[in-house]
Design a protein around this motif. Structure first.
Motif, PDB file in Angstrom:
ATOM      1  N   GLY A  97      27.865  39.462  21.931  1.00 25.31           N
ATOM      2  CA  GLY A  97      27.097  39.377  20.700  1.00 25.31           C
ATOM      3  C   GLY A  97      26.566  37.993  20.371  1.00 25.31           C
ATOM      4  O   GLY A  97      26.109  37.761  19.259  1.00 25.31           O
ATOM      5  N   MET A 107      23.508  33.613  17.130  1.00 23.95           N
ATOM      6  CA  MET A 107      23.689  35.045  16.919  1.00 23.95           C
ATOM      7  C   MET A 107      22.651  35.812  17.730  1.00 23.95           C
ATOM      8  O   MET A 107      21.531  35.352  17.898  1.00 23.95           O
ATOM      9  CB  MET A 107      23.513  35.375  15.437  1.00 23.95           C
ATOM     10  CG  MET A 107      24.544  34.747  14.531  1.00 23.95           C
ATOM     11  SD  MET A 107      24.150  34.894  12.768  1.00 23.95           S
ATOM     12  CE  MET A 107      24.023  36.644  12.540  1.00 23.95           C
ATOM     13  N   ASP A 108      23.030  36.990  18.172  1.00 24.28           N
ATOM     14  CA  ASP A 108      22.104  37.883  18.864  1.00 24.28           C
ATOM     15  C   ASP A 108      21.088  38.405  17.835  1.00 24.28           C
ATOM     16  O   ASP A 108      21.477  38.990  16.823  1.00 24.28           O
ATOM     17  CB  ASP A 108      22.886  39.039  19.479  1.00 24.28           C
ATOM     18  CG  ASP A 108      22.030  40.065  20.175  1.00 24.28           C
ATOM     19  OD1 ASP A 108      20.795  39.927  20.210  1.00 24.28           O
ATOM     20  OD2 ASP A 108      22.608  41.038  20.703  1.00 24.28           O
ATOM     21  N   GLU A 110      19.305  40.951  17.771  1.00 26.72           N
ATOM     22  CA  GLU A 110      19.457  42.392  17.522  1.00 26.72           C
ATOM     23  C   GLU A 110      20.537  42.651  16.482  1.00 26.72           C
ATOM     24  O   GLU A 110      20.422  43.580  15.678  1.00 26.72           O
ATOM     25  CB  GLU A 110      19.783  43.130  18.833  1.00 26.72           C
ATOM     26  CG  GLU A 110      18.628  43.158  19.805  1.00 26.72           C
ATOM     27  CD  GLU A 110      17.401  43.868  19.236  1.00 26.72           C
ATOM     28  OE1 GLU A 110      17.548  44.951  18.626  1.00 26.72           O
ATOM     29  OE2 GLU A 110      16.297  43.315  19.382  1.00 26.72           O
ATOM     30  N   LYS A 111      21.598  41.859  16.491  1.00 22.16           N
ATOM     31  CA  LYS A 111      22.664  42.005  15.494  1.00 22.16           C
ATOM     32  C   LYS A 111      22.171  41.558  14.120  1.00 22.16           C
ATOM     33  O   LYS A 111      22.527  42.156  13.110  1.00 22.16           O
ATOM     34  CB  LYS A 111      23.903  41.200  15.887  1.00 22.16           C
ATOM     35  CG  LYS A 111      24.466  41.570  17.231  1.00 22.16           C
ATOM     36  CD  LYS A 111      25.041  42.955  17.244  1.00 22.16           C
ATOM     37  CE  LYS A 111      25.704  43.198  18.591  1.00 22.16           C
ATOM     38  NZ  LYS A 111      25.888  44.586  18.893  1.00 22.16           N
ATOM     39  N   ALA A 114      20.215  44.355  12.781  1.00 17.26           N
ATOM     40  CA  ALA A 114      21.094  45.435  12.331  1.00 17.26           C
ATOM     41  C   ALA A 114      21.667  45.133  10.947  1.00 17.26           C
ATOM     42  O   ALA A 114      21.768  46.030  10.100  1.00 17.26           O
ATOM     43  CB  ALA A 114      22.223  45.649  13.335  1.00 17.26           C
ATOM     44  N   ILE A 115      22.025  43.871  10.695  1.00 14.60           N
ATOM     45  CA  ILE A 115      22.552  43.485   9.383  1.00 14.60           C
ATOM     46  C   ILE A 115      21.466  43.633   8.318  1.00 14.60           C
ATOM     47  O   ILE A 115      21.702  44.201   7.246  1.00 14.60           O
ATOM     48  CB  ILE A 115      23.094  42.039   9.425  1.00 14.60           C
ATOM     49  CG1 ILE A 115      24.362  41.983  10.283  1.00 14.60           C
ATOM     50  CG2 ILE A 115      23.364  41.519   8.022  1.00 14.60           C
ATOM     51  CD1 ILE A 115      24.854  40.573  10.601  1.00 14.60           C
ATOM     52  N   TRP A 118      20.627  47.345   7.621  1.00 12.36           N
ATOM     53  CA  TRP A 118      21.755  48.210   7.283  1.00 12.36           C
ATOM     54  C   TRP A 118      21.475  48.911   5.958  1.00 12.36           C
ATOM     55  O   TRP A 118      21.109  48.262   4.985  1.00 12.36           O
ATOM     56  CB  TRP A 118      23.031  47.376   7.175  1.00 12.36           C
ATOM     57  CG  TRP A 118      24.287  48.185   7.201  1.00 12.36           C
ATOM     58  CD1 TRP A 118      24.832  48.883   6.167  1.00 12.36           C
ATOM     59  CD2 TRP A 118      25.161  48.375   8.301  1.00 12.36           C
ATOM     60  NE1 TRP A 118      25.996  49.484   6.555  1.00 12.36           N
ATOM     61  CE2 TRP A 118      26.218  49.191   7.875  1.00 12.36           C
ATOM     62  CE3 TRP A 118      25.146  47.922   9.622  1.00 12.36           C
ATOM     63  CZ2 TRP A 118      27.269  49.570   8.704  1.00 12.36           C
ATOM     64  CZ3 TRP A 118      26.190  48.305  10.448  1.00 12.36           C
ATOM     65  CH2 TRP A 118      27.227  49.116   9.997  1.00 12.36           C
ATOM     66  N   LEU A 133      30.691  43.977  10.500  1.00 12.69           N
ATOM     67  CA  LEU A 133      29.586  43.422  11.287  1.00 12.69           C
ATOM     68  C   LEU A 133      29.227  42.023  10.786  1.00 12.69           C
ATOM     69  O   LEU A 133      29.088  41.095  11.573  1.00 12.69           O
ATOM     70  CB  LEU A 133      28.361  44.338  11.222  1.00 12.69           C
ATOM     71  CG  LEU A 133      27.109  43.848  11.941  1.00 12.69           C
ATOM     72  CD1 LEU A 133      27.386  43.610  13.431  1.00 12.69           C
ATOM     73  CD2 LEU A 133      25.973  44.845  11.766  1.00 12.69           C
ATOM     74  N   CYS A 134      29.105  41.862   9.477  1.00 16.20           N
ATOM     75  CA  CYS A 134      28.773  40.545   8.920  1.00 16.20           C
ATOM     76  C   CYS A 134      29.881  39.540   9.200  1.00 16.20           C
ATOM     77  O   CYS A 134      29.605  38.386   9.531  1.00 16.20           O
ATOM     78  CB  CYS A 134      28.559  40.652   7.410  1.00 16.20           C
ATOM     79  SG  CYS A 134      27.116  41.603   6.950  1.00 16.20           S
ATOM     80  N   TYR A 137      30.110  37.358  12.377  1.00 19.83           N
ATOM     81  CA  TYR A 137      29.270  36.169  12.457  1.00 19.83           C
ATOM     82  C   TYR A 137      29.529  35.169  11.326  1.00 19.83           C
ATOM     83  O   TYR A 137      28.699  34.323  11.046  1.00 19.83           O
ATOM     84  CB  TYR A 137      27.795  36.571  12.438  1.00 19.83           C
ATOM     85  CG  TYR A 137      27.355  37.258  13.702  1.00 19.83           C
ATOM     86  CD1 TYR A 137      27.328  36.569  14.907  1.00 19.83           C
ATOM     87  CD2 TYR A 137      26.970  38.585  13.693  1.00 19.83           C
ATOM     88  CE1 TYR A 137      26.926  37.194  16.075  1.00 19.83           C
ATOM     89  CE2 TYR A 137      26.555  39.219  14.859  1.00 19.83           C
ATOM     90  CZ  TYR A 137      26.537  38.514  16.042  1.00 19.83           C
ATOM     91  OH  TYR A 137      26.136  39.131  17.189  1.00 19.83           O
TER      92      TYR A 137
END
Length: 166
Positions: A97, A107-108, A110-111, A114-115, A118, A133-134, A137
């Motif tokens: 990730g 950070m990725d 894509e992640k 996603a955040i 969301w 998820l948050c 990171y």
């Protein structure tokens, strides 16, 4: 298994970095090694997380030595790296990730997407998923706990009522 080496500035000059992305400088990136992880001198050139192994080097010449050491340990323990899962000699790679490059660890994207995308949590289970998820990171966000506090407070028993503050 991933094998990363920093390479020279000229080799990596074509890589663009997004100034809006938070970064962690080299040396601050740490991953938990599993109980049967690498030990001794290998820890200086290798990190592992379950079955993900990252061997890293600053110079191309020493990279071969590091890879030989890591692969030798795997061989001695009758463990094998699946060739199709290996990325060797990379100057930029995605690992657990994170994007690792000569510029540091980020950070990725894509992640991040996603955040941002969301959906608004409607119950505690969805809120836990979002905070997990948050939280992965948290080191990239200054004052993370202060920003997450309104959401974390919703985790208290009987407190889940969505408000604009959350």
């Amino acid at each position: 298994m991933s094998a990363y080496y920093e390479g020279s500035e000229s080799e990596n000059s074509d890589q663009q970095s997004d100034p809006e992305e938070s970064e962690v400088e080299k040396g601050e990136f740490e991953l938990v090694q599993n109980e049967q992880g690498f030990s001794g001198a290998v820890e200086a050139v290798c990190i592992s997380f379950f079955n993900d192994i990252l061997a890293y080097s600053k110079l191309w010449d020493e990279h071969f030595t590091h890879l030989d050491t890591v692969l030798g340990i795997l061989n001695n323990e009758s463990l094998y790296a699946k060739e199709s899962k290996c990325e060797l000699g990379m100057t930029k790679l995605l690992y657990l990730g994170h994007i690792i490059s000569v510029d540091g660890v980020r950070m990725d994207p894509e992640k991040i997407r996603a955040i941002i995308e969301w959906p608004t949590p409607e119950n505690l289970t969805q809120l836990r998923g979002f905070l997990s998820l948050c939280g992965f990171y948290h080191r990239f966000v200054n004052g993370y706990s202060r920003h997450a506090a309104p959401l974390t407070n919703l985790m208290k028993k009987g407190a889940f009522i969505w408000t604009p503050e959350a």
